[in-house]
Design a protein around this motif. Sequence first.
Motif, mmCIF file in Angstrom:
data_model
loop_
_atom_site.group_PDB
_atom_site.id
_atom_site.type_symbol
_atom_site.label_atom_id
_atom_site.label_comp_id
_atom_site.label_asym_id
_atom_site.label_seq_id
_atom_site.Cartn_x
_atom_site.Cartn_y
_atom_site.Cartn_z
ATOM 1 N N VAL A 219 -18.513 -45.146 -37.253
ATOM 2 C CA VAL A 219 -19.706 -44.729 -37.864
ATOM 3 C C VAL A 219 -19.411 -43.592 -39.188
ATOM 4 O O VAL A 219 -19.904 -43.908 -40.242
ATOM 5 C CB VAL A 219 -20.191 -43.305 -36.929
ATOM 6 N N LYS A 220 -17.858 -43.215 -39.017
ATOM 7 C CA LYS A 220 -17.514 -42.354 -40.299
ATOM 8 C C LYS A 220 -17.222 -43.643 -41.466
ATOM 9 O O LYS A 220 -17.408 -43.524 -42.734
ATOM 10 C CB LYS A 220 -16.273 -41.720 -40.224
ATOM 11 N N ALA A 221 -16.686 -44.835 -41.257
ATOM 12 C CA ALA A 221 -16.297 -45.695 -41.869
ATOM 13 C C ALA A 221 -17.677 -46.493 -42.469
ATOM 14 O O ALA A 221 -17.659 -46.523 -43.759
ATOM 15 C CB ALA A 221 -15.689 -46.817 -41.129
ATOM 16 N N VAL A 222 -18.662 -46.729 -41.799
ATOM 17 C CA VAL A 222 -20.194 -47.001 -42.368
ATOM 18 C C VAL A 222 -20.662 -45.933 -43.265
ATOM 19 O O VAL A 222 -21.059 -46.383 -44.488
ATOM 20 C CB VAL A 222 -20.977 -47.280 -41.142
ATOM 21 N N VAL A 223 -20.474 -44.583 -43.028
ATOM 22 C CA VAL A 223 -21.027 -43.719 -43.887
ATOM 23 C C VAL A 223 -20.052 -43.616 -45.029
ATOM 24 O O VAL A 223 -20.678 -43.830 -46.110
ATOM 25 C CB VAL A 223 -20.735 -42.252 -43.510
ATOM 26 N N GLY A 224 -18.920 -43.784 -45.268
ATOM 27 C CA GLY A 224 -18.146 -43.922 -46.236
ATOM 28 C C GLY A 224 -18.212 -45.050 -47.089
ATOM 29 O O GLY A 224 -18.326 -45.066 -48.472
ATOM 30 N N ASN A 225 -18.524 -46.140 -46.503
ATOM 31 C CA ASN A 225 -18.649 -47.616 -47.183
ATOM 32 C C ASN A 225 -20.197 -47.523 -47.724
ATOM 33 O O ASN A 225 -20.276 -47.915 -49.058
ATOM 34 C CB ASN A 225 -18.859 -48.560 -46.147
ATOM 35 N N PHE A 226 -20.918 -47.012 -47.450
ATOM 36 C CA PHE A 226 -22.471 -46.882 -47.925
ATOM 37 C C PHE A 226 -22.526 -45.940 -49.183
ATOM 38 O O PHE A 226 -22.865 -46.614 -50.159
ATOM 39 C CB PHE A 226 -23.401 -46.440 -46.743
ATOM 40 N N PHE A 227 -21.977 -44.864 -49.064
ATOM 41 C CA PHE A 227 -21.903 -44.086 -50.114
ATOM 42 C C PHE A 227 -20.810 -44.960 -51.324
ATOM 43 O O PHE A 227 -21.217 -44.792 -52.624
ATOM 44 C CB PHE A 227 -21.680 -42.903 -50.055
ATOM 45 N N GLY A 228 -19.933 -45.296 -51.004
ATOM 46 C CA GLY A 228 -18.898 -45.928 -51.957
ATOM 47 C C GLY A 228 -19.587 -47.117 -52.474
ATOM 48 O O GLY A 228 -19.269 -47.181 -53.697
ATOM 49 N N ASN A 229 -20.242 -47.670 -51.835
ATOM 50 C CA ASN A 229 -20.815 -48.904 -52.461
ATOM 51 C C ASN A 229 -21.970 -48.577 -53.387
ATOM 52 O O ASN A 229 -21.899 -49.017 -54.658
ATOM 53 C CB ASN A 229 -21.737 -49.650 -51.378
ATOM 54 N N LEU A 230 -22.811 -47.346 -53.390
ATOM 55 C CA LEU A 230 -23.518 -46.739 -54.292
ATOM 56 C C LEU A 230 -22.782 -46.451 -55.710
ATOM 57 O O LEU A 230 -23.065 -46.510 -56.603
ATOM 58 C CB LEU A 230 -24.251 -45.568 -53.738
ATOM 59 N N TYR A 231 -21.689 -45.696 -55.382
ATOM 60 C CA TYR A 231 -20.800 -45.411 -56.347
ATOM 61 C C TYR A 231 -19.997 -46.346 -57.295
ATOM 62 O O TYR A 231 -19.914 -46.215 -58.341
ATOM 63 C CB TYR A 231 -19.755 -44.498 -55.871
ATOM 64 N N ASP A 232 -19.816 -47.739 -56.483
ATOM 65 C CA ASP A 232 -19.228 -48.908 -57.197
ATOM 66 C C ASP A 232 -20.008 -49.099 -58.339
ATOM 67 O O ASP A 232 -19.615 -49.717 -59.409
ATOM 68 C CB ASP A 232 -19.262 -49.793 -56.171
ATOM 69 N N ALA A 233 -21.458 -49.320 -58.189
ATOM 70 C CA ALA A 233 -22.552 -49.485 -59.296
ATOM 71 C C ALA A 233 -22.039 -48.742 -60.543
ATOM 72 O O ALA A 233 -21.995 -49.221 -61.632
ATOM 73 C CB ALA A 233 -23.806 -49.474 -58.710
ATOM 74 N N TRP A 234 -22.062 -47.401 -60.338
ATOM 75 C CA TRP A 234 -21.579 -46.524 -61.529
ATOM 76 C C TRP A 234 -20.433 -46.872 -62.044
ATOM 77 O O TRP A 234 -20.193 -46.487 -63.340
ATOM 78 C CB TRP A 234 -21.860 -45.008 -61.060
ATOM 79 N N THR A 235 -19.511 -47.014 -61.194
ATOM 80 C CA THR A 235 -17.947 -47.140 -61.552
ATOM 81 C C THR A 235 -17.937 -48.462 -62.484
ATOM 82 O O THR A 235 -17.046 -48.491 -63.523
ATOM 83 C CB THR A 235 -16.985 -47.644 -60.523
ATOM 84 N N ALA A 236 -18.667 -49.421 -62.091
ATOM 85 C CA ALA A 236 -19.004 -50.852 -62.925
ATOM 86 C C ALA A 236 -19.380 -50.281 -64.379
ATOM 87 O O ALA A 236 -18.742 -50.871 -65.359
ATOM 88 C CB ALA A 236 -19.787 -51.753 -62.412
ATOM 89 N N GLY B 125 -19.300 -34.288 -67.440
ATOM 90 C CA GLY B 125 -19.190 -35.831 -66.942
ATOM 91 C C GLY B 125 -19.853 -35.721 -65.573
ATOM 92 O O GLY B 125 -20.785 -36.510 -65.231
ATOM 93 N N TRP B 126 -19.605 -34.543 -64.881
ATOM 94 C CA TRP B 126 -20.419 -34.505 -63.364
ATOM 95 C C TRP B 126 -21.843 -34.418 -63.696
ATOM 96 O O TRP B 126 -22.487 -34.854 -62.820
ATOM 97 C CB TRP B 126 -19.757 -33.221 -62.785
ATOM 98 N N ALA B 127 -22.279 -33.835 -64.828
ATOM 99 C CA ALA B 127 -23.765 -33.565 -64.886
ATOM 100 C C ALA B 127 -24.440 -34.998 -65.086
ATOM 101 O O ALA B 127 -25.415 -35.267 -64.450
ATOM 102 C CB ALA B 127 -24.089 -32.744 -66.090
ATOM 103 N N VAL B 128 -23.934 -35.894 -65.754
ATOM 104 C CA VAL B 128 -24.201 -37.313 -66.073
ATOM 105 C C VAL B 128 -24.113 -37.816 -64.777
ATOM 106 O O VAL B 128 -24.985 -38.803 -64.464
ATOM 107 C CB VAL B 128 -23.508 -37.907 -67.274
ATOM 108 N N ASP B 129 -23.021 -37.638 -64.123
ATOM 109 C CA ASP B 129 -22.884 -38.684 -62.748
ATOM 110 C C ASP B 129 -24.149 -38.105 -61.928
ATOM 111 O O ASP B 129 -24.566 -39.037 -61.038
ATOM 112 C CB ASP B 129 -21.423 -38.090 -62.019
ATOM 113 N N SER B 130 -24.327 -36.780 -61.909
ATOM 114 C CA SER B 130 -25.492 -36.403 -60.929
ATOM 115 C C SER B 130 -26.832 -37.021 -61.350
ATOM 116 O O SER B 130 -27.649 -37.315 -60.478
ATOM 117 C CB SER B 130 -25.342 -34.950 -60.826
ATOM 118 N N TRP B 131 -26.852 -36.898 -62.593
ATOM 119 C CA TRP B 131 -28.150 -37.246 -63.093
ATOM 120 C C TRP B 131 -28.531 -38.681 -62.797
ATOM 121 O O TRP B 131 -29.639 -39.341 -62.631
ATOM 122 C CB TRP B 131 -28.290 -37.211 -64.673
#
Length: 237
Positions: A68-85, A161-167
């Motif tokens: 369950v913890k792996a799924v939660v981490g993967n889900f949010f990590g996948n969302l962040y991968d888009a912004w990382t790109a 940077g955090w303000a933009v990341d959050s936006w």
Amino acid sequence: MKKQTAQRLRRIVPLIALAVLARGAMAADNPKDPFEGFNRAMFQVNEGIDVVVKPVAKGYDEVAPLPVKAVVGNFFGNLYDAWTAVNNLLQGKPGDAASDAGRVLVNTVVGIGGAFDIASEMGLTKHSEDFGQTLAVWGVGDGPYFYWPIIGPRTTRDTAGWAVDSWVDPVWGLDEVPVRNSLVAVRFIDTRAALLPSDKVVEEAAFDKYNYIRDAYLQHRHSAIRDGAREKDDLTN
């Protein structure tokens, strides 16, 4: 009586002088922390908040099964991968940006909305880039260090940077308030739970916990901005 008083003064005065010198040395300990008094106060505020948050994170860590913890981490990590790109592209690293975009595509489609990290098994390397790092690559100086309530340590540049990341964060952009707040809370607790192993290290290694966290943060950011490259120069960018 006077002799006793004089003896006491001889013992006390050096201690007072030592305390004053120690305080002065602490204030000048890191020139990147000119607002140390404010930051230490905010650090104590966060310590107070953590009195409530930490037990919840411990409960989550103990009760939630590892999958369950792996799924939660993967889900949010996948969302962040888009912004990382996007950040990798803005930093002039199109190869890494393409890899990150590929991760999002694979994990979203094959990994069931990002629940499973299939992309890593396919050899697509995971990166972590934020807008603070992008600003650094563009030549923006880090500015004074701050310790903020909830979000913790940030340089001035990383605060912007955090303000933009959050936006641009898709979770914060959800219109359904209950869903948004639930996701924010789950992510926050999951992140805090991931930091639990480091708590004992900090407690045991740090004579001054505030200084330890500040210096570790600045060193980590220095390395992250250079993609892990170790340099001997001072933390000047």
